[in-house]
Write a protein that holds these residues in place. Structure first.
Motif, PDB file in Angstrom:
ATOM      1  N   UNK A   1      -7.818 -22.113  19.122  1.00  0.00           N
ATOM      2  CA  UNK A   1      -8.125 -21.078  18.098  1.00  0.00           C
ATOM      3  C   UNK A   1      -9.758 -20.428  18.177  1.00  0.00           C
ATOM      4  N   UNK A   2     -10.846 -21.305  18.344  1.00  0.00           N
ATOM      5  CA  UNK A   2     -12.129 -20.661  18.705  1.00  0.00           C
ATOM      6  C   UNK A   2     -11.915 -19.410  19.662  1.00  0.00           C
ATOM      7  N   UNK A   3     -11.250 -19.548  20.846  1.00  0.00           N
ATOM      8  CA  UNK A   3     -11.225 -18.473  21.810  1.00  0.00           C
ATOM      9  C   UNK A   3     -10.252 -17.375  21.498  1.00  0.00           C
ATOM     10  N   UNK A   4      -9.407 -17.491  20.962  1.00  0.00           N
ATOM     11  CA  UNK A   4      -8.427 -16.478  20.508  1.00  0.00           C
ATOM     12  C   UNK A   4      -8.964 -15.546  19.353  1.00  0.00           C
ATOM     13  N   UNK A   5      -9.593 -16.495  18.295  1.00  0.00           N
ATOM     14  CA  UNK A   5     -10.177 -15.668  17.224  1.00  0.00           C
ATOM     15  C   UNK A   5     -11.167 -14.605  17.686  1.00  0.00           C
TER      16      UNK A   5
END
Length: 298
Positions: A106-110
């Protein structure tokens, strides 16, 4: 080799309601989805979508997780949840992602989606992994307006396809684009505004297609859809001049349609289909189904 593992226990109950009039229900649903997409005013990009690629390390993480957990898939529960997936014809499966690993992804795709939209975003949902199998179809729809403003499709794995299974996205002028994907490819899309689906059946003996979906909205703003675009937002691409089919009707995702304005990109559908109503979406669904003879009349 040490790896993250999720084991599904049991299976969902047998589906109920298989005796419904699905064609009528699909026709009504597409009419509602057309009206829903018209409620959203805000946009963030010229076409409403863009194809990209996962960073190598995140693709490796997702691919390894699927490889190690593919056999632990369970049938997804669809009874009473509408007709967006053709569950009454083909089973669709789900592989649960552990919370800790999901947080990493989630953190990377955000960061990727925020860069595409040019807007500070917050994560609202991550769904998957969903595994579609031979014969699967996904009805044209838009996502939940208050939470699913801008989204990302990740193709994690696929196999045994006899032809590409493109994601269909209607741009801001309602032209249909058919975006082909390979494992590791991503598609950014304005998921509450731009109608999208996969109406053509997934083809190939033993074919499978595994996706992850992740969704965002402007930070703390469930009313984002009613607001004007922020200053500097690219204008929607409406007029692209004359367009001509220079390839075959089956040449999906390879630039078979050429327009005066080449910023339309290579994914404009060779069917050169532009929707104007829910009835048009319904006719498209019928024309590309497993028993259809073609879609030359669209």
């Amino acid at each position: 080799v040490e790896h993250t593992l999720v084991v599904g226990v049991g299976n969902s109950p047998d589906y109920t309601g298989k005796d419904r009039d699905f064609e009528k229900e699909i026709e009504r649903t597409l009419g509602r989805e057309w009206k829903r997409h018209e409620r959203v005013n805000r946009t963030c990009s010229p076409l409403g979508f863009k194809k990209g690629r996962l960073p190598d390390d995140i693709f490796a993480s997702m691919g390894a997780f699927y490889y190690n957990n593919a056999k632990y898939r369970v049938r997804e529960e669809w009874s009473g949840k509408g007709v967006f997936v053709n569950w009454w014809e083909v089973d669709v499966y789900f592989i649960q992602i552990p919370w800790k690993l999901k947080g990493v992804w989630q953190r990377r795709l955000l960061d990727l989606v925020a860069a595409w939209t040019g807007t500070e975003l917050e994560q609202t949902d991550m769904y998957g992994l969903r595994r579609y199998e031979e014969g699967a179809r996904l009805l044209t729809h838009v996502d939940r307006e208050t939470t699913h403003a801008f989204s990302l499709i990740v193709n994690v794995a696929q196999g045994n396809l006899s032809e590409p299974w493109a994601v269909e996205v209607h741009d801001h002028a309602h032209r249909l684009h058919e975006v082909t994907m390979q494992p590791g490819d991503i598609v950014y899309y304005e998921s509450a505004k731009c109608l999208h689906g996969r109406n053509k059946p997934l083809k190939g003996k033993g074919a499978y297609y595994v996706n992850l979906f992740t969704h965002y909205r402007p930070v703390g703003d469930p009313a984002w859809l009613d607001k004007p675009n922020p200053e500097g937002t690219p204008e929607p691409l409406i007029d692209v001049g004359e367009c001509k089919l220079e390839g075959s009707i089956n040449d999906v995702g390879v630039g078979a349609v050429k327009c005066d304005d080449d910023s339309i990109g290579p994914y404009l559908s060779p069917a050169m289909f532009t929707a104007t109503s829910g009835d048009d979406l319904f006719n498209w669904w019928k024309s590309v189904g497993p028993d259809a003879e073609g879609h030359d009349e669209l």
